[in-house]
Motif scaffolding. Sequence first.
Motif, PDB file in Angstrom:
ATOM      1  N   LYS A 180       6.001   8.458   3.040  1.00 42.40           N
ATOM      2  CA  LYS A 180       5.539   7.139   2.610  1.00 42.40           C
ATOM      3  C   LYS A 180       5.815   6.131   3.710  1.00 42.40           C
ATOM      4  N   THR A 181       4.808   5.323   4.057  1.00 38.78           N
ATOM      5  CA  THR A 181       4.971   4.309   5.106  1.00 38.78           C
ATOM      6  C   THR A 181       5.046   2.902   4.541  1.00 38.78           C
ATOM      7  N   ASP A 182       4.495   2.689   3.349  1.00 40.98           N
ATOM      8  CA  ASP A 182       4.524   1.366   2.722  1.00 40.98           C
ATOM      9  C   ASP A 182       4.652   1.541   1.216  1.00 40.98           C
ATOM     10  N   LYS A 183       5.846   1.262   0.721  1.00 39.91           N
ATOM     11  CA  LYS A 183       6.144   1.459  -0.700  1.00 39.91           C
ATOM     12  C   LYS A 183       5.293   0.545  -1.581  1.00 39.91           C
ATOM     13  N   ASN A 184       5.109  -0.697  -1.169  1.00 38.52           N
ATOM     14  CA  ASN A 184       4.362  -1.665  -1.983  1.00 38.52           C
ATOM     15  C   ASN A 184       2.876  -1.338  -2.068  1.00 38.52           C
ATOM     16  N   LYS A 185       2.308  -0.814  -0.997  1.00 37.56           N
ATOM     17  CA  LYS A 185       0.881  -0.481  -0.969  1.00 37.56           C
ATOM     18  C   LYS A 185       0.622   0.985  -1.326  1.00 37.56           C
ATOM     19  N   ASN A 186       1.705   1.766  -1.509  1.00 38.39           N
ATOM     20  CA  ASN A 186       1.598   3.202  -1.766  1.00 38.39           C
ATOM     21  C   ASN A 186       0.796   3.894  -0.667  1.00 38.39           C
TER      22      ASN A 186
END
Length: 71
Positions: free
Chosen positions: A15-21
């Motif tokens: 995962k590279t961006d938790k908020n954007k999934n």
Amino acid sequence: MTAVHFIERVDNVRKTDKNKNEWESGFWAKTEELAQKLVGAALHLHRSRSQPSHFGGRILGYRIEQTGPSA
């Protein structure tokens, strides 16, 4: 809609961006021309040819590794 299926045996997905999934799916030895064409396509990752996809999504972009073992 274009879709691509890759065999991915080592779970090289992170995962590279938790908020954007948003996720990265590892390193693929493909031409830059093909990578450009696949942006926007559906990606399906399989552990083997005989198994269904265990991970997938839409390809948002790519990067070319300049150094290291995956360059």
